[in-house]
Design an enzyme around this catalytic site. Sequence first.
Site, mmCIF file in Angstrom:
data_model
loop_
_atom_site.group_PDB
_atom_site.id
_atom_site.type_symbol
_atom_site.label_atom_id
_atom_site.label_comp_id
_atom_site.label_asym_id
_atom_site.label_seq_id
_atom_site.Cartn_x
_atom_site.Cartn_y
_atom_site.Cartn_z
ATOM 1 N N MET A 60 0.769 -1.228 -0.089
ATOM 2 C CA MET A 60 0.159 0.139 0.003
ATOM 3 C C MET A 60 0.846 1.345 -0.029
ATOM 4 O O MET A 60 0.330 2.393 -0.252
ATOM 5 C CB MET A 60 -1.013 -0.122 1.192
ATOM 6 C CG MET A 60 -0.238 -0.001 2.518
ATOM 7 S SD MET A 60 0.294 1.552 3.310
ATOM 8 C CE MET A 60 -1.391 2.125 3.699
ATOM 9 N N TYR A 61 2.259 1.264 0.227
ATOM 10 C CA TYR A 61 3.016 2.411 0.165
ATOM 11 C C TYR A 61 2.803 2.909 -1.157
ATOM 12 O O TYR A 61 3.389 2.537 -2.136
ATOM 13 C CB TYR A 61 4.271 2.191 0.646
ATOM 14 C CG TYR A 61 4.502 1.644 2.107
ATOM 15 C CD1 TYR A 61 3.504 1.984 2.852
ATOM 16 C CD2 TYR A 61 5.844 1.257 2.372
ATOM 17 C CE1 TYR A 61 3.816 1.441 4.308
ATOM 18 C CE2 TYR A 61 5.961 0.690 3.800
ATOM 19 C CZ TYR A 61 4.809 0.897 4.740
ATOM 20 O OH TYR A 61 5.201 0.699 6.071
ATOM 21 N N SER A 62 2.401 4.047 -1.246
ATOM 22 C CA SER A 62 2.376 5.087 -2.589
ATOM 23 C C SER A 62 1.599 4.026 -3.598
ATOM 24 O O SER A 62 2.117 4.105 -4.913
ATOM 25 C CB SER A 62 3.650 5.402 -3.278
ATOM 26 O OG SER A 62 4.058 6.121 -2.289
ATOM 27 N N GLN A 63 0.756 3.113 -2.933
ATOM 28 C CA GLN A 63 -0.039 2.228 -4.141
ATOM 29 C C GLN A 63 0.871 1.549 -4.829
ATOM 30 O O GLN A 63 0.438 1.391 -6.324
ATOM 31 C CB GLN A 63 -1.131 3.313 -4.813
ATOM 32 C CG GLN A 63 -2.297 3.666 -3.940
ATOM 33 C CD GLN A 63 -3.221 2.604 -3.362
ATOM 34 O OE1 GLN A 63 -3.848 1.833 -4.317
ATOM 35 N NE2 GLN A 63 -3.102 2.178 -2.058
#
Length: 350
Positions: A60-63
Amino acid sequence: MRYIKLGNTGLDVSPISIGAMTYGEPGRGHPVWSLGEDESRPLIKHALDAGINFFDTANMYSQGSSEEILGRALRDFADRDDVVIATKVRHPMRPGPNGKGLSRKAIMTEIDHSLRRLGTDYVDLYQIHRLDPDTPLEETLEALHDLVKAGKVRYLGASSMHTWEFSKALHLQRAHGWARFVAMQDHYNLLAREEEREMIPLCLDEGVSTIVWSPLARGRLARAWDESKSTARAGSDNFADMLYPPLTEESDHAIVDAVGAIAEQRGVPRAQIALAWLHSKPVVAAPIVGASKTSQIDDAVASLDIELTDEEIRTLEAPYTPRYDFQGISDDAALQRIMAQIPGFSPAGA
């Protein structure tokens, strides 16, 4: 670099992990402070050159952009067999049903997406990014076990939750013969020591290492008290206001001052003292350092050579005041309700 074993495993990791939440294309995550690929790559290479082999990210980090940037950099600058890649799963990756969580479907889908973005055939450490209250724990644990048996994952890790929940998960894994969690990624630093009550004793007893997120308390331990919000990230980080509310401001201030005093006496930056304190704890395998400058990586590495005296440790720990514990809260609405009850705290971070 001196490497250590992760938990009761044969896996060698550097006692510093680089947190890749800092790396991600602006506009896909944290536009105020995330670094794009051109800025991120030199930092990842600098870490590798320093002997760091442990890198932590999440889908989920920066999608997904963080995984992509990290994967390409490691492919270009390192031998895949020499590095340890950790990523996480649970948070929303797309709208609609099955776009988040820890169901078998979500886990089996997201591991393939993470492997594609990272450009690798396997992940060394696959971690659940908190619990999923809407999925039976047995379903999650069996799916994770199947990933290990399929060769897509080498080891399993968990992250912030209540101690009784982690104990239950470890019991179920042992009872069913499933691959067990070997690491717990938790919130632990000089300003947040609630994990010393139950989680850390459990991890020590079970042979589980901790990998610490926010080891510098969102930068509060790396700067003087009146400079605590002097960076772009700190000035826009409402989550930090929840973790370190005004309720404990007096003791937090005293701890930050103690870090500064010891750092001045030793002639080193504050960050090195705060990290050295973590290294003094046997349960801590590696603080996760979100480095946006090469000097921050250098400080993290230098902290490994600092051995604090018993008196210095007592000085750092003495002012601590117990705080509200948010570790196991995985329901966002429940978290907001608890936050609203904290004296002096507003969801806006005022």
